[in-house]
Scaffold this active site. Structure first.
Site, PDB file in Angstrom:
ATOM      1  CG  HIS A 113      -1.885  -1.183   1.165  1.00  0.00           C
ATOM      2  ND1 HIS A 113      -3.028  -1.172   0.414  1.00  0.00           N
ATOM      3  CD2 HIS A 113      -1.824  -2.401   1.742  1.00  0.00           C
ATOM      4  CE1 HIS A 113      -3.648  -2.328   0.545  1.00  0.00           C
ATOM      5  NE2 HIS A 113      -2.932  -3.101   1.343  1.00  0.00           N
ATOM      6  NE  ARG A 186      20.099 -12.337  13.934  1.00  0.00           N
ATOM      7  CZ  ARG A 186      20.661 -13.422  14.453  1.00  0.00           C
ATOM      8  NH1 ARG A 186      21.430 -14.196  13.723  1.00  0.00           N
ATOM      9  NH2 ARG A 186      20.448 -13.761  15.708  1.00  0.00           N
TER      10      ARG A 186
END
Length: 194
Positions: A113, A186
């Protein structure tokens, strides 16, 4: 370009477009039928998924409940499995390779958005209400296992032979042969190929 063409191309488009509303309703009908099947209706489940998805391998299995926007932007390879409560928001293509498994409550999100609050508002355009958004595709390689409640964000590419730890939020690309985890995810370690 039509709003559908803009959507698939990852351009700003109106999600309240009449063609897109009809197509979402069609997808929701197929998803409802799929989610209402019994545990013994494995062939009917597979038939409905093959009708809903853009392309599939010969074997796929999704445990209800399942949700998606359009279905036709979802492409899964051979031996695909998704556990309960999987959500794939497919305003852009979601491509998943062979031998991939999604744990329960895994979510793959392609919609984005606008950051500008005025552009993000539902507003009248050409005499009707419009909701502007765009999307970024998700690509997942072969032999990937995504743990329960993980979220894959728009535009992410995940390599092959990857494990995504439960509860991870993947916001950037992941190379081959690694385990990732955390929020944001990660690399936790490298996987050795056998």
């Amino acid at each position: 370009m039509t709003e559908k063409q803009k959507m698939i191309a990852g351009l700003l488009y109106d999600a309240y477009d009449e063609e897109l509303i009809r197509e979402r309703k069609q997808a929701r009908r197929l998803v409802r039928l799929f989610n209402n099947t019994s545990e013994d209706e494995t062939q009917e489940r597979e038939r409905l998924l093959k009708q809903l998805f853009g392309s599939t391998g010969n074997r796929l299995n999704i445990e209800p409940s399942f949700r998606c926007d359009y279905g036709y932007n979802i492409h899964v390879g051979e031996n695909f499995f998704a556990n309960f409560d999987c959500v794939i928001l497919d305003v852009c293509e979601v491509t998943i390779g062979d031998n991939c498994m999604l744990g329960p409550k895994v979510c793959l999100y392609t919609p984005v958005h606008p950051f500008d609050k005025e552009e993000r508002k539902v507003q009248p355009i050409n005499g009707k209400l419009a909701l502007m958004e765009y999307g970024k595709p998700i690509t997942i390689g072969d032999d990937v296992w995504i743990g329960g409640s993980a979220v894959i964000n728009p535009g992410v590419t995940i390599g092959s032979n990857v494990i995504v730890a439960s509860g991870s939020v993947v916001v950037k690309d992941v190379p081959d042969n690694v385990i990732v985890g955390g929020n944001p995810a990660r690399i936790l370690r490298t996987l050795e190929s056998k």
